[in-house]
Write a protein that holds these residues in place. Structure first.
Motif, PDB file in Angstrom:
ATOM      1  N   PHE A   5      25.188  43.429  40.496  1.00  0.00           N
ATOM      2  CA  PHE A   5      25.754  43.253  39.059  1.00  0.00           C
ATOM      3  C   PHE A   5      24.742  43.922  38.124  1.00  0.00           C
ATOM      4  O   PHE A   5      25.251  43.625  36.827  1.00  0.00           O
ATOM      5  CB  PHE A   5      26.143  41.860  38.989  1.00  0.00           C
ATOM      6  CG  PHE A   5      27.011  41.311  40.062  1.00  0.00           C
ATOM      7  CD1 PHE A   5      28.232  41.316  39.701  1.00  0.00           C
ATOM      8  CD2 PHE A   5      26.651  40.505  41.173  1.00  0.00           C
ATOM      9  CE1 PHE A   5      29.381  41.096  40.653  1.00  0.00           C
ATOM     10  CE2 PHE A   5      27.486  40.043  42.066  1.00  0.00           C
ATOM     11  CZ  PHE A   5      28.702  40.209  41.835  1.00  0.00           C
ATOM     12  N   THR A 283      35.985  24.138  40.843  1.00  0.00           N
ATOM     13  CA  THR A 283      34.669  24.761  41.034  1.00  0.00           C
ATOM     14  C   THR A 283      33.683  24.004  42.042  1.00  0.00           C
ATOM     15  O   THR A 283      32.855  24.489  42.314  1.00  0.00           O
ATOM     16  CB  THR A 283      33.814  24.799  39.596  1.00  0.00           C
ATOM     17  OG1 THR A 283      33.992  23.648  38.915  1.00  0.00           O
ATOM     18  CG2 THR A 283      34.822  25.696  38.870  1.00  0.00           C
ATOM     19  N   ASP A 318      41.661  34.980  42.011  1.00  0.00           N
ATOM     20  CA  ASP A 318      40.561  33.796  41.774  1.00  0.00           C
ATOM     21  C   ASP A 318      39.685  33.916  43.138  1.00  0.00           C
ATOM     22  O   ASP A 318      40.216  33.448  44.097  1.00  0.00           O
ATOM     23  CB  ASP A 318      41.145  32.634  41.612  1.00  0.00           C
ATOM     24  CG  ASP A 318      40.502  31.543  41.395  1.00  0.00           C
ATOM     25  OD1 ASP A 318      39.712  30.990  42.103  1.00  0.00           O
ATOM     26  OD2 ASP A 318      40.362  30.876  40.409  1.00  0.00           O
ATOM     27  N   TYR A 319      38.495  34.325  43.160  1.00  0.00           N
ATOM     28  CA  TYR A 319      37.736  34.439  44.237  1.00  0.00           C
ATOM     29  C   TYR A 319      37.490  33.214  44.919  1.00  0.00           C
ATOM     30  O   TYR A 319      37.243  33.134  46.379  1.00  0.00           O
ATOM     31  CB  TYR A 319      36.588  35.495  43.987  1.00  0.00           C
ATOM     32  CG  TYR A 319      35.541  34.642  43.061  1.00  0.00           C
ATOM     33  CD1 TYR A 319      34.459  33.713  43.525  1.00  0.00           C
ATOM     34  CD2 TYR A 319      35.521  35.054  41.779  1.00  0.00           C
ATOM     35  CE1 TYR A 319      33.638  33.070  42.628  1.00  0.00           C
ATOM     36  CE2 TYR A 319      34.536  34.633  40.622  1.00  0.00           C
ATOM     37  CZ  TYR A 319      33.590  33.475  41.135  1.00  0.00           C
ATOM     38  OH  TYR A 319      32.671  32.927  40.286  1.00  0.00           O
ATOM     39  N   GLN A 349      35.317  44.513  46.438  1.00  0.00           N
ATOM     40  CA  GLN A 349      34.965  43.800  45.015  1.00  0.00           C
ATOM     41  C   GLN A 349      33.931  42.674  45.354  1.00  0.00           C
ATOM     42  O   GLN A 349      34.211  41.770  46.060  1.00  0.00           O
ATOM     43  CB  GLN A 349      36.283  42.957  44.436  1.00  0.00           C
ATOM     44  CG  GLN A 349      37.067  44.189  44.021  1.00  0.00           C
ATOM     45  CD  GLN A 349      38.382  43.519  43.194  1.00  0.00           C
ATOM     46  OE1 GLN A 349      38.192  43.067  42.169  1.00  0.00           O
ATOM     47  NE2 GLN A 349      39.299  43.483  43.776  1.00  0.00           N
ATOM     48  N   GLN A 351      32.782  40.060  44.158  1.00  0.00           N
ATOM     49  CA  GLN A 351      32.963  38.557  43.796  1.00  0.00           C
ATOM     50  C   GLN A 351      34.136  38.081  45.022  1.00  0.00           C
ATOM     51  O   GLN A 351      34.161  36.965  45.109  1.00  0.00           O
ATOM     52  CB  GLN A 351      33.887  38.192  42.342  1.00  0.00           C
ATOM     53  CG  GLN A 351      35.019  38.798  42.258  1.00  0.00           C
ATOM     54  CD  GLN A 351      34.854  40.212  41.770  1.00  0.00           C
ATOM     55  OE1 GLN A 351      33.879  41.047  41.908  1.00  0.00           O
ATOM     56  NE2 GLN A 351      35.946  40.277  40.748  1.00  0.00           N
ATOM     57  N   PHE A 352      34.683  39.106  45.771  1.00  0.00           N
ATOM     58  CA  PHE A 352      35.647  38.669  46.876  1.00  0.00           C
ATOM     59  C   PHE A 352      34.821  38.870  48.230  1.00  0.00           C
ATOM     60  O   PHE A 352      35.430  38.783  49.388  1.00  0.00           O
ATOM     61  CB  PHE A 352      36.680  39.454  47.012  1.00  0.00           C
ATOM     62  CG  PHE A 352      37.825  38.898  45.793  1.00  0.00           C
ATOM     63  CD1 PHE A 352      38.539  37.941  45.851  1.00  0.00           C
ATOM     64  CD2 PHE A 352      37.566  39.778  44.612  1.00  0.00           C
ATOM     65  CE1 PHE A 352      39.568  37.457  44.998  1.00  0.00           C
ATOM     66  CE2 PHE A 352      38.480  39.161  43.493  1.00  0.00           C
ATOM     67  CZ  PHE A 352      39.470  38.186  43.530  1.00  0.00           C
ATOM     68  N   GLN A 353      33.460  38.912  48.214  1.00  0.00           N
ATOM     69  CA  GLN A 353      32.781  39.170  49.560  1.00  0.00           C
ATOM     70  C   GLN A 353      32.788  38.251  50.796  1.00  0.00           C
ATOM     71  O   GLN A 353      33.102  38.468  51.840  1.00  0.00           O
ATOM     72  CB  GLN A 353      31.302  39.448  49.203  1.00  0.00           C
ATOM     73  CG  GLN A 353      31.272  41.171  48.851  1.00  0.00           C
ATOM     74  CD  GLN A 353      31.871  42.187  49.168  1.00  0.00           C
ATOM     75  OE1 GLN A 353      31.518  42.601  50.261  1.00  0.00           O
ATOM     76  NE2 GLN A 353      33.100  42.694  48.593  1.00  0.00           N
TER      77      GLN A 353
END
Length: 426
Positions: A5, A283, A318-319, A349, A351-353
């Motif tokens: 990032f 969260t 929404d990851y 992507q 954030q979706f790892q």
């Protein structure tokens, strides 16, 4: 260090330095100076370091400059710029608590043998409004024994993350682990911040008996997996533990079934299906896991369609929810979601790892043997949890030979697991 990032602003070194030097009033967006200070992490040059130092030395009290100063301190820490130590040390006396916090962290990253600097950091434990947790962690990194009494006084802090790191650090500095059980207990605290924080403290304390407790802690898989991997790597390298002792916890975390966790939340009555679906977006993953478990137990017939609706409406983007929905599709053996799951397996992507590993496990639950080549191919990636999940999925699908691909993997845990599964055929 994960740098995926860092380079997201597409600035050159010259452009970033120019933004740092440009008066705030002339900037199109006053946050640009912060962006520039952040971006210079990509340029470990004397020009970049000098520009960051100049930013710190600028006493401009404007809010956006103070924010840029804080970031400049952090960036110098990331660059491990030893020449900046005197400037960063001066920040320990700054009026801005966040600048002080970043200075302490940066010194920990750069390293120092100057006892006067460490004494100054230790004295911050007597100053109200500071980040005591970070200060203690930094002092522990340097094994700074003179701070022991100050750290000991914070083991009963009302702030759980502070108490947790104080207890763990006292154990590290004295070799007395008799109180470490209190840190383990924080794994079941109602505060998600306390749960996450104590995992780091158990890593720092090299407390290997906590592996199984970390595996059951209801926080995101990211925190649990990191804890187990780091403890495993340290413990195996030092001969304190072996893979057989690590494997059950590692398997459990990668599979990430809610029934394997010790929940810290509960419902006083049966929740509605709609409520449970919304909880997947929380969260605090402790709430997400409780919702997942309740969906499986109370709404096994209605859940698949509701999950598909929320996926198409929101979860696809929404990851957090994406991860939980993909897993649930697998546990519910919902065949209409197969293409969505396969798509998640290939989602690049950042954030979706973690959803990619979830997809590998879900594929196995669907019994989708036609996807074996995809799982085998994924074993060549550099993503630990995806590779480990693919090994578990291939084993569940009965294809032991495909695991041969990873038997020479650079990661000891992957390599050992792959050899273990591949040997089943022999």
């Amino acid at each position: 260090m994960d740098k995926r990032f860092f380079n997201i602003f597409n600035l050159t070194e010259d452009q970033a330095i120019a933004l740092l030097k440009k008066p705030l009033a002339e900037l199109e967006d006053q946050s640009e100076r912060y962006v520039a200070a952040s971006h210079l992490i990509n340029f470990p040059t004397s020009r970049a370091i000098n520009a960051l130092i100049e930013t710190i030395q600028d006493p401009n009290p404007e809010l956006y400059h103070r924010i840029a100063r804080r970031k400049a301190v952090e960036s110098l820490g990331r660059l491990k710029a030893k020449e900046a130590l005197p400037i960063i040390q001066a920040c320990l006396a700054d009026e801005d608590a966040y600048t002080v916090e970043n200075a302490v962290w940066a010194i920990g990253e750069i390293g120092t043998e100057e006892r006067s600097i460490l004494a100054e950091i230790a004295n911050l434990l007597d100053k109200p409004g500071q980040n005591y947790r970070l200060i203690i962690q930094t002092l522990a990194k340097f094994n700074y024994q003179p701070a022991l009494a100050k750290i000991q006084s914070l083991t009963d802090s009302e702030d759980e993350p502070t108490a947790s790191t104080a207890i763990a650090t006292v154990a590290r500095l004295t070799g007395d682990y008799s109180k470490i059980g209190r840190v383990v207990e924080f794994l079941q605290h109602s505060s998600v911040n306390a749960r996450r924080a104590c995992i780091q403290d158990l890593i720092d304390a090299k407390y290997y008996p906590a592996l199984k407790d970390i595996a059951k802690c209801p926080v995101s898989i990211v925190f649990r997996l990191r804890g187990i991997r780091l403890l495993a790597e340290k413990g195996i390298a030092e001969g304190e533990i072996n893979f057989t002792q690590v494997e059950p916890s590692l398997d459990q975390v990668i599979r990430d079934r809610p029934q394997d966790l010790e929940m810290v939340h509960e419902y006083d009555q049966k929740p509605s299906l709609e409520f449970l679906i919304r909880e997947l977006y929380h969260t605090d993953f402790g709430r997400c896991y409780l919702a997942s478990q309740t969906l499986l137990e109370e709404y096994p017939q209605e859940a698949p369609e509701a999950l598909m609706e929320t996926y198409q409406a929101e979860a696809y983007n929404d990851y957090g929810a994406h991860y939980h929905v993909i897993k649930l599709f697998g546990w519910l053996q919902y065949q209409p979601a197969k293409e969505i799951i396969i798509e998640a397996l290939h989602n690049n992507q950042p954030q979706f790892q973690k959803s990619r590993a979830a997809a590998a496990i879900a594929i196995a639950h669907l019994g989708a043997t036609e996807t074996i080549p995809l799982l085998k191919n994924a074993l060549t990636t550099s993503i630990f949890d995806l590779k480990y999940a693919c090994l578990l999925a291939l084993e569940q699908l009965g294809d032991y030979s495909s695991c041969q691909v990873a038997t020479e993997d650079a990661d000891l845990l992957i390599k050992t697991k792959a050899n273990q599964i591949a040997s089943i055929n022999n």
